[in-house]
Design a protein around this motif. Structure first.
Motif, mmCIF file in Angstrom:
data_model
loop_
_atom_site.group_PDB
_atom_site.id
_atom_site.type_symbol
_atom_site.label_atom_id
_atom_site.label_comp_id
_atom_site.label_asym_id
_atom_site.label_seq_id
_atom_site.Cartn_x
_atom_site.Cartn_y
_atom_site.Cartn_z
ATOM 1 N N LEU A 66 -6.120 -67.806 6.447
ATOM 2 C CA LEU A 66 -4.900 -67.173 5.974
ATOM 3 C C LEU A 66 -3.749 -68.152 6.175
ATOM 4 O O LEU A 66 -3.442 -68.542 7.295
ATOM 5 N N ILE A 67 -3.135 -68.559 5.067
ATOM 6 C CA ILE A 67 -2.015 -69.499 5.110
ATOM 7 C C ILE A 67 -0.724 -68.729 4.896
ATOM 8 O O ILE A 67 -0.572 -68.026 3.894
ATOM 9 N N SER A 68 0.196 -68.832 5.826
ATOM 10 C CA SER A 68 1.513 -68.211 5.670
ATOM 11 C C SER A 68 2.570 -69.310 5.637
ATOM 12 O O SER A 68 2.596 -70.181 6.507
ATOM 13 N N THR A 69 3.402 -69.284 4.611
ATOM 14 C CA THR A 69 4.444 -70.296 4.459
ATOM 15 C C THR A 69 5.809 -69.634 4.560
ATOM 16 O O THR A 69 6.013 -68.498 4.122
ATOM 17 N N HIS A 70 6.747 -70.369 5.133
ATOM 18 C CA HIS A 70 8.088 -69.847 5.365
ATOM 19 C C HIS A 70 9.095 -70.833 4.768
ATOM 20 O O HIS A 70 9.557 -71.757 5.445
ATOM 21 N N PRO A 71 9.448 -70.648 3.486
ATOM 22 C CA PRO A 71 10.363 -71.594 2.818
ATOM 23 C C PRO A 71 11.792 -71.457 3.348
ATOM 24 O O PRO A 71 12.280 -70.357 3.602
ATOM 25 N N ILE A 72 12.451 -72.595 3.485
ATOM 26 C CA ILE A 72 13.859 -72.638 3.887
ATOM 27 C C ILE A 72 14.622 -73.388 2.807
ATOM 28 O O ILE A 72 14.373 -74.579 2.567
ATOM 29 N N SER A 88 8.645 -64.859 3.208
ATOM 30 C CA SER A 88 7.386 -65.526 3.546
ATOM 31 C C SER A 88 6.346 -65.281 2.454
ATOM 32 O O SER A 88 6.363 -64.255 1.773
ATOM 33 N N ARG A 89 5.432 -66.241 2.299
ATOM 34 C CA ARG A 89 4.376 -66.137 1.301
ATOM 35 C C ARG A 89 3.024 -66.302 1.984
ATOM 36 O O ARG A 89 2.901 -66.993 2.996
ATOM 37 N N PRO A 108 9.603 -57.685 0.837
ATOM 38 C CA PRO A 108 9.653 -59.089 1.245
ATOM 39 C C PRO A 108 10.520 -59.281 2.479
ATOM 40 O O PRO A 108 11.608 -58.729 2.580
ATOM 41 N N ASN A 109 10.042 -60.037 3.424
ATOM 42 C CA ASN A 109 10.782 -60.321 4.636
ATOM 43 C C ASN A 109 10.705 -61.790 4.967
ATOM 44 O O ASN A 109 9.740 -62.475 4.620
ATOM 45 N N ARG A 110 11.726 -62.253 5.674
ATOM 46 C CA ARG A 110 11.777 -63.654 6.061
ATOM 47 C C ARG A 110 11.104 -63.848 7.411
ATOM 48 O O ARG A 110 11.175 -62.987 8.280
ATOM 49 N N ASP A 111 10.478 -64.994 7.549
ATOM 50 C CA ASP A 111 9.895 -65.400 8.835
ATOM 51 C C ASP A 111 8.894 -64.392 9.379
ATOM 52 O O ASP A 111 8.889 -64.042 10.552
ATOM 53 N N ILE A 112 8.019 -63.892 8.503
ATOM 54 C CA ILE A 112 6.926 -63.032 8.931
ATOM 55 C C ILE A 112 5.786 -63.934 9.416
ATOM 56 O O ILE A 112 5.304 -64.783 8.663
ATOM 57 N N PHE A 400 4.708 -73.769 7.974
ATOM 58 C CA PHE A 400 3.491 -73.040 7.616
ATOM 59 C C PHE A 400 2.589 -72.840 8.824
ATOM 60 O O PHE A 400 2.580 -73.636 9.759
ATOM 61 N N ASP A 401 1.864 -71.727 8.786
ATOM 62 C CA ASP A 401 0.880 -71.391 9.810
ATOM 63 C C ASP A 401 -0.463 -71.173 9.123
ATOM 64 O O ASP A 401 -0.521 -70.850 7.932
#
Length: 414
Positions: A66-72, A88-89, A108-112, A400-401
């Motif tokens: 599971l890839i989670s990305t946090h665009p800034i 987050s995506r 949609p939420n930021r920094d999930i 990304f995580d």
């Protein structure tokens, strides 16, 4: 004229249909939700069917990353540079390194961020990872939008935020100006009861309290824990789940402490220390810079060691809790793969995401924003077999995580 459901009943008895469906791969079952309302309800919403399918498919579960990305978003203005967090995506990476987008079920939420994974269920939360909180402010403000998500089915359930008031009262009584230096967390199942528990352990700079959320009871409680030294910080915030317990490994301070693995038993809600393997050469302990409990191999607890020469060893505990059952899987030097790791050889710049007994290792490269699959054999140099790089977004930088999850139908009712 018979409906589709009536036609199915005519041809096959109910128990035969269930037995067939329980043995089908998840991808086929998701496709079959279009057959009828009854099948959709059975496959997506019936916990008994999901658990039966999970038990039968346990040995053949597909493990995805599971890839989670946090665009800034970065913009330049008259007042200087501004940074804006975008939603987050989430993406899923399969065995062949094929990627597909996942639809997050909530707004949609930021920094999930992903805070735990077990049996296909993933705990998500909005967490300010590097914030320092002044004395008197509730730490529950730093856990927003907690929820349990199954990326395979889209199931989602909200989790109430914890309250760290007890810890704050203790600190206030002591009249000590302290900040929360780190927070540890983990998620897993109590096999005897079937309950799932989420553990949060904030370190208040000398005082650590354990808060446990029971999915079945839908509530948090504070657990009394033995003294855990705040000076031996654990190497990873996310604890590794194995054999009904969540595990963290402490940092080693050369000449002072040997590393320890702490296990929090989800059934008894108690801590215990786990034995580490005895390395081939005692002097290796002096050279070890990192010890981690990164992943599981067939349900076994694993540890990874790395020394100053950038050699990494992977061990598996074949019989849980038995020190003599540690088995060395393989060892490799990251400098044997300069095209993959250079110039970031240090273990601080990469993490193992998945390890298999056949020598397959999937590694996350932090600086390069890549996932790499490596094949290791005991006496041969490692070989890079697959690579996946995060796509750059113009005008943005991305955090990304990556974490492992199983494809299942498992859900947890309200």
């Amino acid at each position: 004229m018979l409906t589709k459901e009536e036609q199915l009943d005519v041809h096959l008895p109910e128990h035969v249909v269930l037995n067939i469906l329980c043995r089908l791969p998840l991808k086929s079952l998701i496709r079959f939700t279009c057959v009828s309302k009854r099948w959709r309800s059975l496959i997506i919403s019936d916990p008994q069917f999901a658990n039966s399918h999970f038990r039968l498919a346990a040995s053949q579960l597909r493990r995805n990353v599971l890839i989670s990305t946090h665009p800034i978003f970065i913009s330049e203005g008259t007042l200087g540079t501004t940074h804006t967090m975008l939603p987050s995506r989430f993406h899923s990476l399969d065995d062949n390194f094929s990627v597909r987008s996942l639809t997050f079920p909530s707004v949609p939420n930021r920094d999930i961020v992903v805070m735990g994974s077990c049996n296909g269920l993933v705990v998500l939360g909005k967490f300010y990872r590097h914030a320092l909180v002044p004395l008197g402010q509730l730490y529950c403000d730093y856990y927003k939008t907690l929820g349990i998500w199954n990326p395979s089915t889209g199931f989602f359930r909200n989790v109430p935020s914890p309250s760290f008031q007890i810890g704050m009262i203790k600190l206030t009584d002591e009249k000590k100006e302290r900040h929360m230096s780190c927070v540890y967390y983990g998620f897993g199942q109590v096999s005897a009861s079937g309950d799932y528990k989420f553990v949060v352990i904030p370190n208040f700079g000398g005082f650590m309290e354990v808060q446990v959320f029971s999915v079945r009871a839908n509530c948090w409680k504070v657990v009394k824990a033995p003294y855990l030294s705040p000076y031996r910080l654990w190497s990873k915030q996310w604890g590794t789940y194995s054999n009904g317990a969540v595990h963290w490994v402490s940092h080693r301070e050369p000449g002072i402490f040997e590393p320890s693995v702490y296990a929090f038993d989800l059934a008894s809600e108690e801590f215990r220390e786990m034995p580490l393997p005895v390395l081939s050469h005692n002097e290796d302990y002096v050279k070890m810079t990192q010890v981690r409990t990164p992943v599981l191999v067939g349900g076994c607890l694993c540890v990874m060691f790395q020394d100053f020469d950038e050699c990494s060893e992977f061990w598996a505990m074949k019989e849980y809790g038995v020190a003599a059952s540690w088995v060395k899987l393989f060892r490799f030097n990251v400098r044997d793969l300069p095209d993959v790791f250079a110039p970031f050889f240090s273990c601080y710049y990469w993490d193992p995401i998945f390890i298999a007994e056949d020598g397959t290792v999937v590694i996350k490269l932090h600086k390069k924003k890549e996932l790499v699959r490596i094949k290791c054999h005991k006496e041969e140099k490692p070989v890079c077999t697959k690579r996946y790089g995060l796509e750059e977004v113009p005008g943005c930088k991305c955090l990304f995580d990556a974490s492992l999850y199983d494809e299942t139908l498992v859900s947890v009712p309200e």
